[in-house]
Design a protein around this motif. Structure first.
Motif, PDB file in Angstrom:
ATOM      1  N   TRP A 177      -3.985  -7.247 -10.090  1.00  0.00           N
ATOM      2  CA  TRP A 177      -5.242  -7.891 -10.448  1.00  0.00           C
ATOM      3  C   TRP A 177      -5.046  -9.055 -11.411  1.00  0.00           C
ATOM      4  CZ3 TRP A 177      -9.801  -6.857  -8.059  1.00  0.00           C
ATOM      5  CH2 TRP A 177      -9.812  -5.726  -7.235  1.00  0.00           C
ATOM      6  N   ALA A 191      -6.804  -0.389  -6.314  1.00  0.00           N
ATOM      7  CA  ALA A 191      -6.778  -0.019  -7.725  1.00  0.00           C
ATOM      8  C   ALA A 191      -5.384   0.413  -8.162  1.00  0.00           C
ATOM      9  CB  ALA A 191      -7.780   1.103  -7.988  1.00  0.00           C
ATOM     10  N   ALA A 245     -10.360   0.672  -1.569  1.00  0.00           N
ATOM     11  CA  ALA A 245     -10.573   0.633  -3.019  1.00  0.00           C
ATOM     12  C   ALA A 245      -9.485   1.368  -3.813  1.00  0.00           C
ATOM     13  CB  ALA A 245     -11.954   1.175  -3.362  1.00  0.00           C
ATOM     14  N   PRO A 284      -6.331  -6.998  -4.033  1.00  0.00           N
ATOM     15  CA  PRO A 284      -7.584  -7.425  -4.674  1.00  0.00           C
ATOM     16  C   PRO A 284      -8.424  -8.341  -3.791  1.00  0.00           C
ATOM     17  CG  PRO A 284      -5.789  -7.540  -6.243  1.00  0.00           C
ATOM     18  CD  PRO A 284      -5.169  -7.268  -4.901  1.00  0.00           C
TER      19      PRO A 284
END
Length: 279
Positions: free
Chosen positions: A54, A49, A45, A176
């Protein structure tokens, strides 16, 4: 580079599956698998991020990522269940034979299968059959049949996982897609656990190996998924399928599982066929 990704994934999954054999006999399958999947998601994660693009991911890629996660959860459930009741020398070659399904799918979709490829598929099927026949030392027929069924379910799940995952990677962005895949797998296991109303919290001593399994599993699946955007991405999936041979070797060393010459010959037949299909 795709080949290197696959070989590293094979090593990670080989170690992971040895640990599966250890924890699957000491904890509830669904709760153990949920811890593994969740810990893997927590590892990826922050990376996704920070470094994930994204904006590049598309709605279709999201959909494929969810399908990948569902298939991976199904495959993992079959894998854990098979290792819980069957020896490594029986389960690993069957699970590792999933490239046969990929070849069959290609043939159905009009891609010609050459005679050498057909021979390699026959060698894999014959080797798996021999492993199943010879691995009857301490298992009754019901247990072996159950382990084989679960291993076949895992093989089917892994074949579809790699197909969907690499397609999602080509349409979106690696990190992602990997995170969405893990999240979908965690959600699937959580829903299944709620539906069955079963499972106990794993013992505290099992949490370190479960978390390590999550890291290894995430690394392996992430490498194979990321290879979808590289040249000859199929090399990664087939090279990764050699994890079964690594698991057998590790089980022989650390679990002292007996291997006769016939079993070694059958296992080698399977993985030579797999190697030929890839390389």
């Amino acid at each position: 580079m795709s080949l290197m990704f696959g070989l590293i994934a094979a090593l990670a999954w080989g170690i992971h599956d040895l640990l599966v054999r250890h924890v699957s006999q000491r904890s509830h399958l669904l709760t153990a698998l949920l811890v593994v999947l969740a810990s893997g998601a927590l590892v990826v994660a922050p990376v996704a991020a920070a470094y994930g693009d994204w904006s590049a991911i598309t709605p279709r890629s999201y959909g494929l990522s969810i399908a990948t996660g569902a298939c991976f959860g199904l495959a993992s459930l079959g894998l854990y269940g098979a290792f819980a009741i069957g020896p490594v020398r029986l389960v690993a070659p069957i699970v590792g034979a999933f490239p046969v399904l990929s070849v069959g799918w290609a043939s159905v979709n009009g891609i010609p299968v050459t005679v050498p490829e057909f021979v390699a598929v026959l060698a894999i099927v014959a080797g798996v059959a021999l492993v199943a026949i010879l691995s009857n030392d301490t298992r009754n027929r019901g247990e072996r049949a159950h382990a084989i069924t679960l291993a076949l379910l895992a093989a089917l799940g892994f074949a579809t996982t790699f197909a969907f995952g690499q397609a999602a990677s080509r349409l979106g962005a690696d990190f992602p897609v990997i995170l969405c895949t893990r999240a979908a797998a965690v959600a699937a296991m959580a829903l299944l656990l709620l539906a069955t109303r079963g499972g106990q919290r794993p013992a505290a001593a099992l949490f370190p190996p479960l978390v390590l399994m999550g890291v290894l599993d995430t690394t392996a699946l992430g490498l194979v998924t990321a290879a979808g955007s590289l040249d000859r991405s199929e090399y990664a999936a087939v090279a990764a399928s050699l994890f079964g041979l690594i698991t057998i070797l590790l089980a022989r060393v650390f679990l002292h599982e007996p291997m006769t010459r016939g079993k070694w010959g059958a296992a080698v037949m399977v993985f030579v066929g797999i190697g030929y299909l890839g390389f």
